[in-house]
Design a protein around this motif. Sequence first.
Motif, PDB file in Angstrom:
ATOM      1  N   TYR A  47      -3.212  29.685   8.341  1.00  0.00           N
ATOM      2  CA  TYR A  47      -4.069  28.681   7.695  1.00  0.00           C
ATOM      3  C   TYR A  47      -3.248  27.791   6.755  1.00  0.00           C
ATOM      4  CZ  TYR A  47      -8.350  30.946   9.367  1.00  0.00           C
ATOM      5  OH  TYR A  47      -9.349  31.436  10.153  1.00  0.00           O
ATOM      6  N   ASP A  48      -2.440  28.439   5.924  1.00  0.00           N
ATOM      7  CA  ASP A  48      -1.738  27.664   4.891  1.00  0.00           C
ATOM      8  C   ASP A  48      -0.694  26.720   5.479  1.00  0.00           C
ATOM      9  OD1 ASP A  48      -3.257  28.641   2.802  1.00  0.00           O
ATOM     10  OD2 ASP A  48      -1.961  30.390   2.494  1.00  0.00           O
ATOM     11  N   LEU A  49      -0.008  27.150   6.519  1.00  0.00           N
ATOM     12  CA  LEU A  49       0.998  26.264   7.123  1.00  0.00           C
ATOM     13  C   LEU A  49       0.356  25.023   7.738  1.00  0.00           C
ATOM     14  CD1 LEU A  49       3.076  28.476   6.539  1.00  0.00           C
ATOM     15  CD2 LEU A  49       3.911  28.261   8.870  1.00  0.00           C
ATOM     16  N   ALA A  50      -0.907  25.154   8.177  1.00  0.00           N
ATOM     17  CA  ALA A  50      -1.598  24.010   8.797  1.00  0.00           C
ATOM     18  C   ALA A  50      -1.871  22.897   7.788  1.00  0.00           C
ATOM     19  CB  ALA A  50      -2.906  24.473   9.440  1.00  0.00           C
ATOM     20  N   HIS A  51      -1.799  23.228   6.490  1.00  0.00           N
ATOM     21  CA  HIS A  51      -2.028  22.211   5.450  1.00  0.00           C
ATOM     22  C   HIS A  51      -0.728  21.565   4.983  1.00  0.00           C
ATOM     23  CE1 HIS A  51      -6.342  22.902   4.759  1.00  0.00           C
ATOM     24  NE2 HIS A  51      -6.072  24.151   5.092  1.00  0.00           N
ATOM     25  N   MET A  52       0.398  22.017   5.500  1.00  0.00           N
ATOM     26  CA  MET A  52       1.688  21.488   5.030  1.00  0.00           C
ATOM     27  C   MET A  52       2.138  20.350   5.949  1.00  0.00           C
ATOM     28  SD  MET A  52       3.269  25.216   4.113  1.00  0.00           S
ATOM     29  CE  MET A  52       4.799  24.701   3.367  1.00  0.00           C
ATOM     30  N   PRO A  53       2.359  19.157   5.365  1.00  0.00           N
ATOM     31  CA  PRO A  53       2.677  17.974   6.196  1.00  0.00           C
ATOM     32  C   PRO A  53       3.827  18.213   7.166  1.00  0.00           C
ATOM     33  CG  PRO A  53       2.428  17.366   3.879  1.00  0.00           C
ATOM     34  CD  PRO A  53       2.332  18.851   3.929  1.00  0.00           C
ATOM     35  N   GLU A  54       4.824  18.984   6.758  1.00  0.00           N
ATOM     36  CA  GLU A  54       5.992  19.174   7.633  1.00  0.00           C
ATOM     37  C   GLU A  54       5.667  20.009   8.877  1.00  0.00           C
ATOM     38  OE1 GLU A  54       5.494  20.351   4.521  1.00  0.00           O
ATOM     39  OE2 GLU A  54       6.963  21.890   3.978  1.00  0.00           O
ATOM     40  N   TYR A  55       4.563  20.726   8.843  1.00  0.00           N
ATOM     41  CA  TYR A  55       4.207  21.555   9.998  1.00  0.00           C
ATOM     42  C   TYR A  55       2.953  21.061  10.726  1.00  0.00           C
ATOM     43  CZ  TYR A  55       7.455  24.694   7.644  1.00  0.00           C
ATOM     44  OH  TYR A  55       8.558  25.220   7.029  1.00  0.00           O
ATOM     45  N   GLU A  56       2.412  19.947  10.255  1.00  0.00           N
ATOM     46  CA  GLU A  56       1.136  19.464  10.789  1.00  0.00           C
ATOM     47  C   GLU A  56       1.174  19.271  12.310  1.00  0.00           C
ATOM     48  OE1 GLU A  56       0.026  15.712   9.137  1.00  0.00           O
ATOM     49  OE2 GLU A  56      -1.963  15.748  10.069  1.00  0.00           O
ATOM     50  N   ASN A  71      -7.067  23.630  13.853  1.00  0.00           N
ATOM     51  CA  ASN A  71      -5.885  24.491  13.854  1.00  0.00           C
ATOM     52  C   ASN A  71      -5.488  24.754  15.303  1.00  0.00           C
ATOM     53  OD1 ASN A  71      -4.251  27.019  13.773  1.00  0.00           O
ATOM     54  ND2 ASN A  71      -4.690  26.856  11.585  1.00  0.00           N
ATOM     55  N   ARG A  72      -4.197  24.660  15.611  1.00  0.00           N
ATOM     56  CA  ARG A  72      -3.755  24.829  17.004  1.00  0.00           C
ATOM     57  C   ARG A  72      -4.117  26.220  17.551  1.00  0.00           C
ATOM     58  NH1 ARG A  72      -0.782  21.877  20.268  1.00  0.00           N
ATOM     59  NH2 ARG A  72       0.015  20.526  18.622  1.00  0.00           N
ATOM     60  N   PHE A  73      -4.298  27.191  16.684  1.00  0.00           N
ATOM     61  CA  PHE A  73      -4.675  28.523  17.154  1.00  0.00           C
ATOM     62  C   PHE A  73      -6.073  28.552  17.785  1.00  0.00           C
ATOM     63  CE2 PHE A  73      -1.134  29.971  14.495  1.00  0.00           C
ATOM     64  CZ  PHE A  73      -0.586  30.950  15.303  1.00  0.00           C
ATOM     65  N   THR A  74      -6.859  27.473  17.600  1.00  0.00           N
ATOM     66  CA  THR A  74      -8.184  27.417  18.242  1.00  0.00           C
ATOM     67  C   THR A  74      -8.220  26.354  19.341  1.00  0.00           C
ATOM     68  OG1 THR A  74      -9.094  25.752  16.714  1.00  0.00           O
ATOM     69  CG2 THR A  74      -9.278  28.054  16.036  1.00  0.00           C
ATOM     70  N   HIS A  75      -7.062  25.862  19.737  1.00  0.00           N
ATOM     71  CA  HIS A  75      -6.981  24.697  20.625  1.00  0.00           C
ATOM     72  C   HIS A  75      -7.040  25.087  22.107  1.00  0.00           C
ATOM     73  CE1 HIS A  75      -6.082  20.650  21.753  1.00  0.00           C
ATOM     74  NE2 HIS A  75      -4.841  20.851  22.110  1.00  0.00           N
ATOM     75  N   ILE A  76      -7.643  24.189  22.897  1.00  0.00           N
ATOM     76  CA  ILE A  76      -7.590  24.292  24.356  1.00  0.00           C
ATOM     77  C   ILE A  76      -6.458  23.350  24.790  1.00  0.00           C
ATOM     78  CG2 ILE A  76      -8.876  23.929  26.501  1.00  0.00           C
ATOM     79  CD1 ILE A  76     -10.142  26.123  24.821  1.00  0.00           C
ATOM     80  N   HIS A  77      -5.382  23.902  25.336  1.00  0.00           N
ATOM     81  CA  HIS A  77      -4.180  23.105  25.624  1.00  0.00           C
ATOM     82  C   HIS A  77      -4.474  21.962  26.595  1.00  0.00           C
ATOM     83  CE1 HIS A  77      -2.483  26.602  23.752  1.00  0.00           C
ATOM     84  NE2 HIS A  77      -2.716  27.369  24.791  1.00  0.00           N
ATOM     85  N   GLN A  78      -4.089  20.751  26.169  1.00  0.00           N
ATOM     86  CA  GLN A  78      -4.400  19.559  26.970  1.00  0.00           C
ATOM     87  C   GLN A  78      -3.208  18.991  27.723  1.00  0.00           C
ATOM     88  OE1 GLN A  78      -7.720  18.251  27.230  1.00  0.00           O
ATOM     89  NE2 GLN A  78      -7.921  20.350  26.458  1.00  0.00           N
ATOM     90  N   SER A  79      -2.046  19.576  27.582  1.00  0.00           N
ATOM     91  CA  SER A  79      -0.846  19.050  28.248  1.00  0.00           C
ATOM     92  C   SER A  79       0.238  20.124  28.211  1.00  0.00           C
ATOM     93  CB  SER A  79      -0.337  17.815  27.504  1.00  0.00           C
ATOM     94  OG  SER A  79       0.018  18.176  26.175  1.00  0.00           O
ATOM     95  N   ALA A  80       1.301  19.871  28.999  1.00  0.00           N
ATOM     96  CA  ALA A  80       2.453  20.782  28.937  1.00  0.00           C
ATOM     97  C   ALA A  80       3.081  20.701  27.541  1.00  0.00           C
ATOM     98  CB  ALA A  80       3.465  20.412  30.018  1.00  0.00           C
ATOM     99  N   GLU A  81       3.000  19.517  26.935  1.00  0.00           N
ATOM    100  CA  GLU A  81       3.543  19.366  25.581  1.00  0.00           C
ATOM    101  C   GLU A  81       2.802  20.276  24.592  1.00  0.00           C
ATOM    102  OE1 GLU A  81       3.083  15.450  23.948  1.00  0.00           O
ATOM    103  OE2 GLU A  81       4.351  15.940  22.226  1.00  0.00           O
TER     104      GLU A  81
END
Length: 483
Positions: A47-56, A71-81
Motif C-alpha cells: 500500500y505505502d509504496l503505491a503512494h510514492m511517486p518514484e514507484y507509481e 493498486n497493480r495488485f488488483t489489476h487485470i493485465h491489459q498488455s504484455a507490458e
Amino acid sequence: MALMTGKEYEESLKKMKMRIFLFGEEMETAVGNPILQPSINSIKATYDLAHMPEYEDLMTATSNITGEKINRFTHIHQSAEDLVKKVKMQRLLGQKTAACFQRCVGMDAFNAVYSTTYEVDQKCGTNYHENFRKFAAYVQENDLVVDGAMTDTKGDRSLAPSKQADPDLYLHVVERRPDGIVVRGAKAHQTGIVNSHEVLVMPTVAMGPDDKDYAVSFAVPLDSEGLVMVVGRQSCDTRKTENTTLDVGNDVYGGMEALTVFDNVFVPNDRIFLNGETEFAGMLVERFAGYHRQSYGGCKVGVGDVLIGATALAAEYNGAEKASHIKDKLIEMTHLNETLYCCGIACSSEGTETASGNYLIDLMLANVCKQNVTRFPYEIARLAQDIAGGLMVTLPSEKDINHPVAGAYIKKYFAGTSTTPIENRFKIMRLIENLTMGTAAVGYLTESLHGAGSPQAQRVVISRQSNMPGKKALAKAIVHIED
Ligand code: SF4
Ligand code: FE
C-alpha cells in the motif's frame, strides 16, 4: 475509495472479526500479534509504496473495469507490458521486505478467473464473468487484499476428489439453494490469509464428470460464518515473542500461512464464478499456476538481491571480500538470481491476449521460470551459508550479547575487521540465518520448491508444451529424412 495507505489497510483489518487459531488460542484479529504482525507489515508495504511517486508506474495501473487508478495488485493485465511491470513490482517488493508480501496470490487468481469465466460463459451460457467483473470492481474500488486459494488437502493422492474416503478432503458444494451454495472443505498453506479481506477459491486439479460438486470457484469475505484459520508454524517463529529485535533477523517484515477451513460457508449467487463446469477446472488451474510461476521470477529475485547483499557484507565484515573464491561465489549467486529474473521477464514479454481481453503469460516460459526457482534459491542459500560461516548458527542470543559479563566476551571474541561495528556483523548473520533457515526460509526456500506447484507439476506442463513432433520435424529436415 482511492488507494488505501498501509495504516488504513491495518485499520480495515481490525474491523473484521475472523476466527484465527495460533498456539492453541483463538483470536479475532491478527493485528498486533507479534507472530502475525510482520505479515501485516509486508502487505502494508504494497500500500505505502503505491503512494510514492518514484514507484507509481510500477505500483499502480488504470482499471479496465472502472477506469480509475488502482493498486497493480488488483489489476487485470491489459498488455504484455503490464505483465512485465508486474514482475518488476514483485522484485521491488522482495527487495523492500526480504519476505513474502502475499498480495500476489490474489492478483494471479484474479487474472486466471477473469479469462476463464469469460470462456465458460461463451460455452455454457452462464453469467460468471459478469459476476467476477462486479467482484473485481468492488475489490479495486476498496483497494482490498484478496487471497487466492487453490491447494486442497487432497487426502489419498491416487484418488479423484469425488472418490476420497472423506468427501471434504477436496472443497465441494454440499448444498444448492435458490440464493446460492453452501461449501465445505479446506485449503492448505494459505499465504497471508489472516491479513486478507477476501478469499477467492479455485479448484486444485483438473476434474472429470463425477467431480461436479468440486468444480467450484467463488469469493467470500474472510469473516464469513464458518471460516476458520489455523496458523502454521515457521522455524524460529517464537523468537518474535521474545521482545528482541536482533534474534529475529528481520524485525519488521515476514509472511504467514494457515490451514483455512470452510465449515459450511454460504456463497451468494453473485459471488459464484464456477459451479459444476468440470471441463474448465483444468484451464483455471493451469492459468493460475502459470501466473504464479511467473510471479516467482520477480519476488524470489528481490529477496535474492537482499540475500546476496547480506552475503557480500558478511564477507566484507570478515575481511574476506577480496578473496577470489568469495568474489566468484558472489558472481555465481548473482548469475543464478538474474537467470530467474530473465525467465520472469521473458514469459511476461511473450504474453498474449486471451478471449476476454486480459493478458496471459507464455506458459512454457513461466513453467521453466518456476522449475529454475525450485533449484536456484537453494544454491544461492548454500553459497550464502558458505560465505557467512558457522557464526550464523552459533551466535548467542541478543540477551547474552547485552549481558554485562557474557556480552563482553561475545563482543571481544566475535570481532571481525576493526572498522566494523560488531553489532552490524551480528545483524547480518541473523539476516542470513532468517532467510536461509529461519521464518523467511518458508518463503525463500520451501515455497520456491512447492509454491505454485511442486517441481513435477512444471515438468508435466513443460512436456505438454514442448512440441516434440515439431522438433523431430526440424531434425528430419536437416538430414533429409522423408517419412
Ligand atoms: Fe507473492 Fe512471492 Fe509471496 Fe507468492 S511467494 S505471494 S509471489 S511474494
Ligand atoms: Fe506462493
